[in-house]
Write a protein that holds these residues in place. Sequence first.
Motif, PDB file in Angstrom:
ATOM      1  N   ALA A   4       0.779  -1.260   0.016  1.00 20.21           N
ATOM      2  CA  ALA A   4      -0.076  -0.053   0.056  1.00 20.21           C
ATOM      3  C   ALA A   4       1.086   1.313  -0.082  1.00 20.21           C
ATOM      4  O   ALA A   4       1.927   1.243   0.518  1.00 20.21           O
ATOM      5  CB  ALA A   4      -0.888  -0.041   1.423  1.00 20.21           C
ATOM      6  N   LYS A   5       0.337   2.023  -0.765  1.00 22.65           N
ATOM      7  CA  LYS A   5       1.126   3.389  -0.860  1.00 22.65           C
ATOM      8  C   LYS A   5       0.619   4.656   0.100  1.00 22.65           C
ATOM      9  O   LYS A   5       1.174   5.682   0.480  1.00 22.65           O
ATOM     10  CB  LYS A   5       1.101   4.003  -2.299  1.00 22.65           C
ATOM     11  CG  LYS A   5       1.737   3.266  -3.170  1.00 22.65           C
ATOM     12  CD  LYS A   5       3.055   3.269  -3.310  1.00 22.65           C
ATOM     13  CE  LYS A   5       3.978   2.438  -4.218  1.00 22.65           C
ATOM     14  NZ  LYS A   5       5.118   1.928  -3.968  1.00 22.65           N
ATOM     15  N   GLY A   6      -0.931   4.311   0.643  1.00 21.91           N
ATOM     16  CA  GLY A   6      -1.312   5.063   1.371  1.00 21.91           C
ATOM     17  C   GLY A   6      -2.807   4.406   2.008  1.00 21.91           C
ATOM     18  O   GLY A   6      -3.373   3.792   1.253  1.00 21.91           O
ATOM     19  N   ILE A   7      -3.208   5.121   3.220  1.00 22.66           N
ATOM     20  CA  ILE A   7      -4.364   4.718   3.598  1.00 22.66           C
ATOM     21  C   ILE A   7      -5.326   6.050   3.849  1.00 22.66           C
ATOM     22  O   ILE A   7      -4.867   6.863   4.371  1.00 22.66           O
ATOM     23  CB  ILE A   7      -4.210   3.961   4.883  1.00 22.66           C
ATOM     24  CG1 ILE A   7      -3.512   2.748   5.107  1.00 22.66           C
ATOM     25  CG2 ILE A   7      -5.806   3.747   5.417  1.00 22.66           C
ATOM     26  CD1 ILE A   7      -3.140   2.201   6.300  1.00 22.66           C
ATOM     27  N   PHE A   8      -6.457   5.960   3.168  1.00 21.31           N
ATOM     28  CA  PHE A   8      -7.412   7.187   3.153  1.00 21.31           C
ATOM     29  C   PHE A   8      -8.484   6.605   4.078  1.00 21.31           C
ATOM     30  O   PHE A   8      -9.193   5.697   3.735  1.00 21.31           O
ATOM     31  CB  PHE A   8      -7.776   7.453   1.806  1.00 21.31           C
ATOM     32  CG  PHE A   8      -6.687   7.913   1.111  1.00 21.31           C
ATOM     33  CD1 PHE A   8      -6.351   9.215   0.905  1.00 21.31           C
ATOM     34  CD2 PHE A   8      -5.720   6.935   0.260  1.00 21.31           C
ATOM     35  CE1 PHE A   8      -5.245   9.698   0.149  1.00 21.31           C
ATOM     36  CE2 PHE A   8      -4.836   7.387  -0.648  1.00 21.31           C
ATOM     37  CZ  PHE A   8      -4.509   8.960  -0.640  1.00 21.31           C
ATOM     38  N   ILE A   9      -8.844   7.574   5.143  1.00 19.94           N
ATOM     39  CA  ILE A   9      -9.921   7.431   6.010  1.00 19.94           C
ATOM     40  C   ILE A   9     -10.744   8.855   5.822  1.00 19.94           C
ATOM     41  O   ILE A   9     -10.396   9.645   5.987  1.00 19.94           O
ATOM     42  CB  ILE A   9      -9.410   7.172   7.327  1.00 19.94           C
ATOM     43  CG1 ILE A   9      -8.489   6.037   7.557  1.00 19.94           C
ATOM     44  CG2 ILE A   9     -10.883   6.976   8.337  1.00 19.94           C
ATOM     45  CD1 ILE A   9      -8.081   5.692   8.787  1.00 19.94           C
ATOM     46  N   LEU A  10     -12.249   8.338   5.328  1.00 20.02           N
ATOM     47  CA  LEU A  10     -13.062   9.533   4.897  1.00 20.02           C
ATOM     48  C   LEU A  10     -14.201   9.381   5.775  1.00 20.02           C
ATOM     49  O   LEU A  10     -14.575   8.668   6.517  1.00 20.02           O
ATOM     50  CB  LEU A  10     -13.442   9.564   3.516  1.00 20.02           C
ATOM     51  CG  LEU A  10     -12.428   9.367   2.545  1.00 20.02           C
ATOM     52  CD1 LEU A  10     -13.055   9.172   1.413  1.00 20.02           C
ATOM     53  CD2 LEU A  10     -11.532  10.330   2.642  1.00 20.02           C
ATOM     54  N   THR A  11     -14.429  11.005   6.466  1.00 15.52           N
ATOM     55  CA  THR A  11     -15.649  11.043   7.317  1.00 15.52           C
ATOM     56  C   THR A  11     -17.080  10.792   6.933  1.00 15.52           C
ATOM     57  O   THR A  11     -17.069  10.686   5.570  1.00 15.52           O
ATOM     58  CB  THR A  11     -15.692  12.470   7.634  1.00 15.52           C
ATOM     59  OG1 THR A  11     -15.900  13.376   6.729  1.00 15.52           O
ATOM     60  CG2 THR A  11     -14.403  13.056   8.484  1.00 15.52           C
ATOM     61  N   ASP A  12     -17.900  10.232   7.694  1.00 14.04           N
ATOM     62  CA  ASP A  12     -19.048  10.157   7.367  1.00 14.04           C
ATOM     63  C   ASP A  12     -20.008  11.311   7.507  1.00 14.04           C
ATOM     64  O   ASP A  12     -20.493  11.637   8.533  1.00 14.04           O
ATOM     65  CB  ASP A  12     -19.857   9.159   8.289  1.00 14.04           C
ATOM     66  CG  ASP A  12     -21.286   8.555   7.984  1.00 14.04           C
ATOM     67  OD1 ASP A  12     -21.765   9.204   6.991  1.00 14.04           O
ATOM     68  OD2 ASP A  12     -21.584   7.796   8.842  1.00 14.04           O
ATOM     69  N   SER A  13     -20.450  11.926   6.369  1.00 18.86           N
ATOM     70  CA  SER A  13     -21.029  13.309   6.490  1.00 18.86           C
ATOM     71  C   SER A  13     -22.407  13.205   6.890  1.00 18.86           C
ATOM     72  O   SER A  13     -22.992  14.012   7.405  1.00 18.86           O
ATOM     73  CB  SER A  13     -20.753  14.180   5.321  1.00 18.86           C
ATOM     74  OG  SER A  13     -21.302  13.292   4.334  1.00 18.86           O
ATOM     75  N   SER A  14     -23.067  12.044   6.908  1.00 17.16           N
ATOM     76  CA  SER A  14     -24.411  11.678   7.102  1.00 17.16           C
ATOM     77  C   SER A  14     -24.446  11.624   8.753  1.00 17.16           C
ATOM     78  O   SER A  14     -25.743  11.633   9.359  1.00 17.16           O
ATOM     79  CB  SER A  14     -25.068  10.428   6.582  1.00 17.16           C
ATOM     80  OG  SER A  14     -24.301   9.275   6.972  1.00 17.16           O
TER      81      SER A  14
END
Length: 150
Positions: A4-14
């Motif tokens: 892996a080159k990176g881990i992306f963790i995105l917020t739950d806007s709902s």
Amino acid sequence: FSQAKGIFILTDSSNCSKQQADGEIVAQIQSARLVSNLVPVYCQIHLLENKRLALLAGASQVVCMRKMKAELLATNMLCPGAMTLLCNLAYYSTGKAVDTLSAYARSRDVQVYPLYTLPQGLCGLSFVDAANALYNTTGCILIAVRDGRT
């Protein structure tokens, strides 16, 4: 994770609770760090005050959504049309055909209004405290205050 080159963790806007959503992000960062300490972790959070927690949990880069929205609005103030340009670029980057007129109409909904009388509850507060209180109660961003004596 070894390749892996990176881990992306995105917020739950709902999620109604921004604090809870940020807490879940911090837990996900910690979980990712248990698996690999070498792969960079990029994440989004809602509240700026939680940025430090995300960094302590092991995030490499943290983007605060509220701060980013405020910065985009400020950019649009300094350079009218910047928001429209960014929206159009985002839509065109999806590879789907976009109606330019409707894309413009969506991005022009960001408007600036003068507030001639400061609400009584904000009088006597520092600019930062007044801006935070106004944003937290109404979702509006206070850009400047002018002394009424001038």
